[in-house]
Scaffold this active site. Structure first.
Site, PDB file in Angstrom:
ATOM      1  N   GLY A   1       6.394  10.886  -2.828  1.00 25.35           N
ATOM      2  CA  GLY A   1       7.688  10.611  -2.733  1.00 25.35           C
ATOM      3  C   GLY A   1       8.430   9.927  -3.955  1.00 25.35           C
ATOM      4  O   GLY A   1       9.332  10.388  -4.363  1.00 25.35           O
TER       5      GLY A   1
ATOM      6  N   GLY B   1       2.230  12.532   1.958  1.00 26.44           N
ATOM      7  CA  GLY B   1       1.016  12.157   2.649  1.00 26.44           C
ATOM      8  C   GLY B   1       0.243  13.336   3.002  1.00 26.44           C
ATOM      9  O   GLY B   1      -1.155  13.232   2.704  1.00 26.44           O
TER      10      GLY B   1
ATOM     11  N   LYS C   1      -0.047   0.696  -4.737  1.00 24.29           N
ATOM     12  CA  LYS C   1      -1.301   0.194  -4.201  1.00 24.29           C
ATOM     13  C   LYS C   1      -2.662   0.885  -4.658  1.00 24.29           C
ATOM     14  O   LYS C   1      -2.276   2.228  -4.198  1.00 24.29           O
ATOM     15  CB  LYS C   1      -0.787   0.180  -2.834  1.00 24.29           C
TER      16      LYS C   1
ATOM     17  N   ARG D   1      14.225  20.378   0.578  1.00 22.58           N
ATOM     18  CA  ARG D   1      13.389  20.979   1.770  1.00 22.58           C
ATOM     19  C   ARG D   1      14.171  21.894   2.863  1.00 22.58           C
ATOM     20  O   ARG D   1      13.265  22.887   3.404  1.00 22.58           O
ATOM     21  CB  ARG D   1      13.269  19.812   2.787  1.00 22.58           C
TER      22      ARG D   1
HETATM   23  P1  AMP Z   1       3.722   3.843  -4.177  1.00 15.58           P
HETATM   24  O1  AMP Z   1       4.879   3.287  -3.201  1.00 15.58           O
HETATM   25  O2  AMP Z   1       2.628   3.004  -3.884  1.00 15.58           O
HETATM   26  O3  AMP Z   1       3.822   5.131  -4.833  1.00 15.58           O
HETATM   27  O4  AMP Z   1       4.434   3.103  -5.553  1.00 15.58           O
HETATM   28  C1  AMP Z   1       5.687   3.247  -6.083  1.00 15.58           C
HETATM   29  C2  AMP Z   1       6.366   2.051  -6.517  1.00 15.58           C
HETATM   30  O5  AMP Z   1       5.214   1.485  -7.414  1.00 15.58           O
HETATM   31  C3  AMP Z   1       7.627   2.624  -7.275  1.00 15.58           C
HETATM   32  O6  AMP Z   1       8.572   1.764  -6.602  1.00 15.58           O
HETATM   33  C4  AMP Z   1       7.416   1.606  -8.586  1.00 15.58           C
HETATM   34  O7  AMP Z   1       8.372   0.649  -8.904  1.00 15.58           O
HETATM   35  C5  AMP Z   1       6.124   0.690  -8.401  1.00 15.58           C
HETATM   36  N1  AMP Z   1       5.432   0.415  -9.456  1.00 15.58           N
HETATM   37  C6  AMP Z   1       4.887   1.104 -10.534  1.00 15.58           C
HETATM   38  N2  AMP Z   1       4.262   0.183 -11.250  1.00 15.58           N
HETATM   39  C7  AMP Z   1       4.683  -1.082 -11.048  1.00 15.58           C
HETATM   40  C8  AMP Z   1       4.077  -2.379 -11.692  1.00 15.58           C
HETATM   41  N3  AMP Z   1       3.453  -2.382 -12.736  1.00 15.58           N
HETATM   42  N4  AMP Z   1       4.473  -3.477 -11.018  1.00 15.58           N
HETATM   43  C9  AMP Z   1       5.069  -3.304  -9.668  1.00 15.58           C
HETATM   44  N5  AMP Z   1       5.468  -2.249  -9.045  1.00 15.58           N
HETATM   45  C10 AMP Z   1       5.313  -1.045  -9.843  1.00 15.58           C
END
Ligand code: AMP
Length: 385
Positions: A342, A365, A189, A27
């Protein structure tokens, strides 16, 4: 800008280790184009940033001294770091002691509760330090904070080189993408990506969905997903998006197979199954081989690729293959590739691919909000948009 006092909002929200040293100076490097330009202009350069979440009070571990030291090394010039954000002494120093072509850095903006509240008095006291304001903190551009939007009400406000590049790249992705345009979404999510999925379905030719969020879509299609991540409250929405994709003639590519485990554990046993046969007490933690092949083929035929979110639990070796192979496929492809978020950045860093994308966004974000079609407060406040 020539021989002016210029207040520059940078994003020095950098990771520190226990010895308070900067462990990743990306950064800071990204701010150098703007700083070098201002040095050429012999401006008095007054930098400001936030670091971490100090909640409106002074936290010694979150002072910006390590960032000042890292900047000094990169720019080869002394950087005077103040222990306050605004004070009569700082103003006096800038007006009467500082030379043109010097650089100073104010203390962590979030030590003052007025920063996050966009307090008009705090914004004004920042603006009083300078004659011109430059926003180069794309990572904070979606926040209506004092140093991002309030300050721009008092002095002429323009975009720095980084902010301009980010906004131009992400805007042209939506307005004028080379086709086929393929978007790859993953992460845990659906709820974080509701708006962006809808917007992308108006713009892309193919939308690939993997990661934890993929299972809500698979369930909406009628598959049994066992203990895999599922947001029941968004099942109806996922169903609507599946219909919208059909209506808009977008190819919605969901996983065909998945790597499953009984427990959410890095050393647990795994096996690969089709999405039609996930046992009730197992969970999907990565995409399988056939899905990887399908997604790689889509990427190979693309002219533009946007990627946000890992396709599995890439932090664990046993469940990283999907993310790793898709990341390599995007990096290798001749498409214009734009990557943001991130965890996505953590993945490309892990696989040492950072230099192989057309654009790696510095704001997770902010990039998502821009792609949702929202106006960012830090951009709306500027003169030259
Ligand atoms: P996010 O914070 O929504 O960008 O999600 C990132 C996180 O999603 C990472 O830490 C991954 O470990 C998790 N992730 C990706 N695929 C899966 C899955 N199939 N089940 C659980 N966690 C997951």
């Amino acid at each position: 800008m020539r021989r002016k006092k210029v207040l520059v909002r940078v994003d020095y929200n950098v990771p520190l280790n226990d010895d308070l040293q900067v462990t990743d100076d990306t950064r800071i490097k990204l701010s150098l184009d703007t700083i070098r330009y201002l040095l050429e202009q012999e401006a008095k350069i007054i930098l400001m940033s936030h670091l971490g979440r100090p909640k409106g009070e002074v936290v010694d571990q979150l002072r910006l001294d390590p960032a000042a030291e890292a900047l000094e090394k990169l720019i080869g010039k002394n950087v005077k770091k103040f222990d306050d954000i605004v004070s009569a002494e700082i103003k006096d120093y800038i007006d009467n002691t500082m030379n043109f072509g010097d650089i100073v850095l104010l203390e962590n903006l979030r030590f003052d509760p007025g920063e996050k509240k966009n307090d008009p008095q705090f914004a004004k006291s920042l603006a009083l330090l300078a004659e011109v304001y430059v926003n180069d903190a794309f990572g904070a551009a979606h926040r209506a904070h004092a140093s991002v939007s309030g300050v721009a009400e008092h002095i002429p406000a323009v975009a720095g080189f980084l902010l301009k590049k980010e906004v131009d790249t992400l805007t042209s992705l939506l307005e004028n993408p080379g086709r086929p345009f393929v978007a790859v979404l993953g992460g845990s999510k659906v709820s974080d990506k509701i708006q962006v999925i809808k917007k992308l379905l108006e713009k892309v030719d193919t939308l690939i969905i993997g990661g934890g969020m993929g299972y809500t879509f698979l369930k909406a299609k009628g598959f049994e997903i066992g203990n895999s991540l599922c947001e029941e409250q968004h099942l109806a929405y996922a169903g609507e998006m599946i219909e919208l994709a059909k209506k808009n003639n977008v190819h919605l590519a969901l996983p065909l197979d998945t790597v499953i485990a009984k427990e959410y554990d890095k050393d647990t046993d795994k096996k690969m199954v089709s999405v039609e046969s996930i046992p009730v007490d197992w969970m999907g933690l990565d995409i399988g081989e056939k899905s990887i092949e399908l997604f790689k083929n889509e990427i190979a035929g693309a002219s533009t690729v946007f990627w946000n979110g890992p396709l599995g639990v890439f932090e664990w070796e046993r469940f990283e293959q999907g993310t790793k192979d898709v990341a390599c496929a995007i990096a290798r492809s001749s498409a214009v590739s734009v990557v943001g978020g991130g965890d996505t950045l953590a993945a490309i860093k892990k696989y040492k691919l950072r230099d192989q994308f057309s654009h790696v966004s510095s704001g997770g974000g902010a990039s998502m909000e821009l792609l949702e079609g929202k106006e960012l407060p830090g951009v709306a406040a500027l003169l030259d948009q």
